[in-house]
Design an enzyme around this catalytic site. Structure first.
Site, PDB file in Angstrom:
ATOM      1  N   LYS A 174      93.362 -61.830 -73.120  1.00 40.58           N
ATOM      2  CA  LYS A 174      92.917 -63.015 -72.189  1.00 40.58           C
ATOM      3  C   LYS A 174      92.841 -64.228 -73.083  1.00 40.58           C
ATOM      4  O   LYS A 174      91.856 -64.228 -73.849  1.00 40.58           O
ATOM      5  CB  LYS A 174      91.528 -62.734 -71.446  1.00 40.58           C
ATOM      6  CG  LYS A 174      90.966 -63.620 -70.660  1.00 40.58           C
ATOM      7  CD  LYS A 174      89.737 -63.451 -70.042  1.00 40.58           C
ATOM      8  CE  LYS A 174      89.156 -64.478 -69.299  1.00 40.58           C
ATOM      9  NZ  LYS A 174      89.094 -65.726 -69.745  1.00 40.58           N
ATOM     10  N   ASP A 226      92.257 -67.899 -74.511  1.00 43.99           N
ATOM     11  CA  ASP A 226      90.994 -68.747 -74.429  1.00 43.99           C
ATOM     12  C   ASP A 226      91.673 -70.138 -74.466  1.00 43.99           C
ATOM     13  O   ASP A 226      91.468 -70.729 -75.492  1.00 43.99           O
ATOM     14  CB  ASP A 226      90.067 -68.378 -75.588  1.00 43.99           C
ATOM     15  CG  ASP A 226      88.629 -69.080 -74.873  1.00 43.99           C
ATOM     16  OD1 ASP A 226      88.494 -69.521 -73.674  1.00 43.99           O
ATOM     17  OD2 ASP A 226      87.691 -69.098 -75.864  1.00 43.99           O
ATOM     18  N   LYS A 275      85.540 -58.952 -70.905  1.00 44.31           N
ATOM     19  CA  LYS A 275      85.602 -59.526 -72.006  1.00 44.31           C
ATOM     20  C   LYS A 275      84.939 -58.901 -73.025  1.00 44.31           C
ATOM     21  O   LYS A 275      84.367 -57.850 -72.909  1.00 44.31           O
ATOM     22  CB  LYS A 275      84.473 -60.890 -71.502  1.00 44.31           C
ATOM     23  CG  LYS A 275      85.087 -61.878 -70.648  1.00 44.31           C
ATOM     24  CD  LYS A 275      84.555 -63.248 -71.184  1.00 44.31           C
ATOM     25  CE  LYS A 275      84.733 -64.496 -70.324  1.00 44.31           C
ATOM     26  NZ  LYS A 275      83.998 -65.707 -70.715  1.00 44.31           N
ATOM     27  N   CYS A 309      73.678 -93.781 -92.931  1.00 37.86           N
ATOM     28  CA  CYS A 309      72.757 -94.433 -93.912  1.00 37.86           C
ATOM     29  C   CYS A 309      73.342 -95.872 -94.004  1.00 37.86           C
ATOM     30  O   CYS A 309      74.493 -96.149 -94.222  1.00 37.86           O
ATOM     31  CB  CYS A 309      73.058 -93.536 -95.237  1.00 37.86           C
ATOM     32  SG  CYS A 309      72.428 -94.461 -96.588  1.00 37.86           S
TER      33      CYS A 309
HETATM   34  S1  IVH Z   1      96.055 -63.968 -64.738  1.00 37.34           S
HETATM   35  C1  IVH Z   1      95.077 -64.442 -60.280  1.00 37.34           C
HETATM   36  N1  IVH Z   1      96.155 -63.411 -67.231  1.00 37.34           N
HETATM   37  O1  IVH Z   1      91.642 -66.568 -67.463  1.00 37.34           O
HETATM   38  C2  IVH Z   1      94.806 -64.358 -61.700  1.00 37.34           C
HETATM   39  N2  IVH Z   1      94.790 -65.074 -66.566  1.00 37.34           N
HETATM   40  O2  IVH Z   1      88.790 -66.360 -66.283  1.00 37.34           O
HETATM   41  C3  IVH Z   1      95.540 -65.313 -62.515  1.00 37.34           C
HETATM   42  N3  IVH Z   1      93.708 -66.337 -68.761  1.00 37.34           N
HETATM   43  O3  IVH Z   1      92.326 -68.520 -64.802  1.00 37.34           O
HETATM   44  C4  IVH Z   1      95.055 -65.135 -63.914  1.00 37.34           C
HETATM   45  N4  IVH Z   1      94.647 -64.926 -69.985  1.00 37.34           N
HETATM   46  O4  IVH Z   1      93.040 -69.373 -67.093  1.00 37.34           O
HETATM   47  C5  IVH Z   1      95.605 -64.185 -66.229  1.00 37.34           C
HETATM   48  N5  IVH Z   1      96.755 -62.766 -69.494  1.00 37.34           N
HETATM   49  C6  IVH Z   1      96.051 -63.536 -68.510  1.00 37.34           C
HETATM   50  C7  IVH Z   1      95.214 -64.522 -69.104  1.00 37.34           C
HETATM   51  C8  IVH Z   1      94.525 -65.372 -68.035  1.00 37.34           C
HETATM   52  C9  IVH Z   1      93.868 -66.060 -69.872  1.00 37.34           C
HETATM   53  C10 IVH Z   1      92.866 -67.134 -67.969  1.00 37.34           C
HETATM   54  C11 IVH Z   1      93.150 -67.776 -66.812  1.00 37.34           C
HETATM   55  C12 IVH Z   1      92.495 -67.644 -65.629  1.00 37.34           C
HETATM   56  C13 IVH Z   1      91.064 -67.357 -66.273  1.00 37.34           C
HETATM   57  C14 IVH Z   1      90.284 -66.570 -65.581  1.00 37.34           C
END
Ligand code: IVH
Length: 686
Positions: free
Chosen positions: A130, A132, A332, A444
């Site tokens: 995921k 960031d 997470k 300062c």
């Molecule tokens: S799939 C319908 N894959 O996480 C789902 N999202 O908290 C579409 N994100 O809006 C998202 N890495 O901005 C997907 N490997 C990944 C991701 C990812 C980061 C983000 C994305 C999403 C958010 C949700």
């Protein structure tokens, strides 16, 4: 009504619908406010963990009291309203979010409901990091990038096409490897991010220029992409990972794995290497642990893993909730945070005289790194968090980003804690400090403050400044402490005899340092400008100022208006420059440096430029040149005694227009300035 940024709500103690309604209203207000800070201002005031806590509490209450659920609740929406100035893009299909979970049991629950709804005993998942960063959508028509947008509120996003085009990893035209022809119309989604290395470099440069720093790579990425001027985005190293297809005409995919492979074959950057097919949910949990371990090694921030059903037909069968799909979860990582004691709040004085509060902590291990200090950003932050010396505090670390003090734990107070007060005087020189009305900047007022002098002198002599070898921080401290140096210019008055009397200075080293100092007088004017440390003026801006104004005398007299006529100089930098030169001490320093014989104009110290066939002529280069890089062309002109400017005015002698020259060429035509093609220019220099 005043919005509480951190409403105190304990869902366990809420029994009646009336109580719930009050708490829900507070939580919704707070979450809307934090959405605005995070998505619109790119400047959150709470951490992700705190935000998630509010969000989960709201979800819990809405589930317990379903009669209070409303369609305008933040739990039913993603993101925040997009910023109008960038222009809006309606997404062909809404961009939703992901359900977030924090523990294994919630992942098992997710798996159970997938299996139940699909009526199968085992589901194949695909697990991905995921990332960031910030979610974006790219639309390719006939293989050409036509539109790019941010997620915005999920329905409508901000138009960032020009900005996205500056990201090197984003292909402007799709490719087809191994016979994978790209669809006629393709809508892909992914995450724009900034690596830790780029984030640290950016913040370092901003700090050096007296600009505010970004709290984390995600904010830096979002702040860099959501710029009105794509040139700013181009100067920031952004990267991208694509992870989904929303539309692809005439192309059917069976699995998410297939989607990722096709994206790669079309030249779109994915992270297949770190993606794993999991034959059951247990394998996905193993993957989560593996990635958690890897997290500290990866060059970019990931904050969890995304577990998706791999089969796309199964994904469609499960479908969506309002703001997230039923076929995926974001699991997470545990935050890298720890609890410790706040021993003291000390004040650091920067080169530009800026005071920054820093937390001194009982050393504590946070995710494998020992932390004894944490940034407090500015006085307003300390007051807003009501941090007291002696408090037990939560600190958090994101990647290799500087640790931050998140919040004090109020329940651990015993009354001996000391409230923080903004000091009236500089802790180093005891001169009064000046604090802005929002308490975000404090400086300062003594330009000769030793703390400032130490830093400004080390900037002055640094490699990209006057490049004086042999004058490191230790020697600078020694000279200041011995009273031999009390301003930048006083280094030019030093003698070898004076140095010889100091510890660790032999005859040879004294003489060679004096020689180095003297040699630096020949540094070109733009270097001196940079070395002076004008807030917000980096080496590039210094070069532009030098070539535009030509001399210190003219630059000192430049008005705000004149400065802003230069392309890359906005109102903020212009103000910073005029304020710098308005200061009496600065003017003294400059007179002393002039007397010492430093180059105060572009002509002095660059003998090659004072003669030659372009003597007295000023050139502007615009558009893309094919034979030389811009800097090379500029050097050719300068070596022949000419000057190169970045903006067109009637004072310009030649505008050399390469391919796709735009507004500068138009302006030149309008002003009747002589225009040369690249070939004309080649002839001219022959
Ligand atoms: S799939 C319908 N894959 O996480 C789902 N999202 O908290 C579409 N994100 O809006 C998202 N890495 O901005 C997907 N490997 C990944 C991701 C990812 C980061 C983000 C994305 C999403 C958010 C949700």
């Amino acid at each position: 009504m005043r919005i509480e940024a951190r409403p105190k709500v304990n869902p366990k103690s809420i029994k009646t619908s009336n109580e719930a309604s009050v708490a829900i209203a507070k939580l919704r207000d707070a979450i809307r406010y934090h959405n605005y800070r995070y998505y619109i201002l790119d400047s959150p005031v709470i951490t992700d963990i705190e935000y998630d806590r509010f969000f989960l509490t709201l979800l819990e209450l809405e589930e317990k009291f379903p009669e209070l659920k409303t369609s305008d609740s933040p739990t039913q929406k993603v993101g925040a309203e997009p910023r109008q100035e960038l222009g809006l893009v309606r997404h062909p299909i809404p961009m939703v979010s992901l359900k977030t979970v924090y523990d294994e049991s919630a992942v098992y629950t997710f798996d159970e409901s997938c299996r139940r709804e699909l009526g199968i005993s085992k589901v194949e998942y695909i697990a991905e990091p995921k990332f960031d960063g910030l979610a974006v959508e790219l639309i390719y028509e006939k293989g050409i990038l036509t539109v790019a947008s941010t997620r915005g509120d999920g329905e409508t996003g901000e138009d960032v096409t020009a900005n996205i085009r500056t990201i090197r990893e984003v292909p402007l035209v799709l490719l087809s490897y191994e016979g994978e022809k790209s669809p006629n119309s393709l809508v892909v989604r992914g995450e724009v991010y900034m690596s830790f290395a780029s984030f640290n470099a950016l913040n370092k440069a901003r700090e050096k220029n007296g600009e505010s720093t970004f709290a984390n790579p995600r904010n830096a990425a979002a702040g860099s992409l959501r710029q009105l001027d794509p040139k700013i985005t181009a100067g920031r190293s952004l990267q991208i990972f694509l992870y989904s297809v929303a539309e692809a005409t005439g192309r059917e995919f069976k699995t998410q794995a297939e989607v990722l492979h096709s994206l790669s074959k079309w030249g779109l950057k994915t992270n297949i290497a770190r993606t794993k097919i999991c034959h059951d949910i247990k394998e996905a949990l193993v993957y989560h642990n593996e990635m958690d371990e890897l997290r500290d090694i990866l060059p970019y921030e990931i904050d969890g893993v995304v577990i998706k059903i791999n089969n796309l037909a199964d994904q469609s069968r499960l479908g969506m909730r309002t703001r997230d799909p039923k076929w995926a979860v974001a699991y997470k990582f545990k935050p890298r945070s720890a609890t410790t004691k706040l021993r003291d709040i000390i004040i650091q004085v920067g080169r530009t005289g800026r005071l920054t509060p820093v937390a001194e902590l009982d050393p504590v291990n946070v995710g494998g790194v020992e932390v004894a200090r944490a940034t407090l950003h500015n006085f307003s932050e300390v007051l807003r968090k009501d941090l007291r010396i002696g408090d037990t505090v939560i600190i958090e670390r994101a990647g290799d980003v500087i640790p931050q003090v998140v919040i004090p734990i109020e329940s651990k107070r015993d009354g001996t804690e000391i409230k923080f007060q903004i000091p009236k005087d500089c802790p180093i020189c005891e001169y009064p400090i000046s604090v802005s009305s929002d308490k975000k900047t404090a400086t300062c007022t003594n330009i000769r403050c030793p703390a400032q002098l130490r830093r400004s002198l080390s900037h002055f002599v640094s490699r990209s400044g006057m490049d004086i070898e042999g004058l490191g921080q230790k020697r600078i401290d020694q000279l200041i402490d011995a009273g031999l140096v009390n301003s930048i210019s006083s280094i030019y008055l030093l003698t070898a005899e004076q140095l010889g009397e100091l510890e660790r200075f032999g005859d040879r080293s004294s003489e060679s340092l004096i020689e180095e100092i003297s040699k630096s007088k020949k540094q070109p004017f733009h270097r001196l400008l940079f070395a002076l440390g004008i807030p917000q003026v980096g080496s590039q801006t210094a070069k532009i100022l030098a070539s535009e104004f030509g001399s210190m005398e003219r630059l000192q007299k430049a008005s705000l208006f004149e400065l802003q006529q230069i392309d890359s100089i906005g109102p903020e930098i212009a103000r910073s420059i005029t304020e710098f030169f308005a200061d009496a001490d600065t003017r003294d320093t400059i007179s002393e440096l002039t007397r010492a014989g430093l180059s105060m104009s572009t002509m002095k110290g660059r003998s090659s430029t004072s003669s030659g066939k372009f003597k007295g002529l000023t050139f502007v280069f615009t558009g893309t040149l094919t034979r030389w890089r811009r800097e090379e062309a500029a050097t050719i002109v300068e070596l022949q005694g000419g000057t190169v400017s970045s903006s067109v005015s009637s004072k310009i002698d030649y505008v050399v227009a390469g391919a796709e020259a735009g507004s500068k060429l138009q302006k030149a035509k309008k002003l009747g300035v002589k225009i040369l093609s690249e070939a004309d220019f080649a002839k001219l220099i022959e």
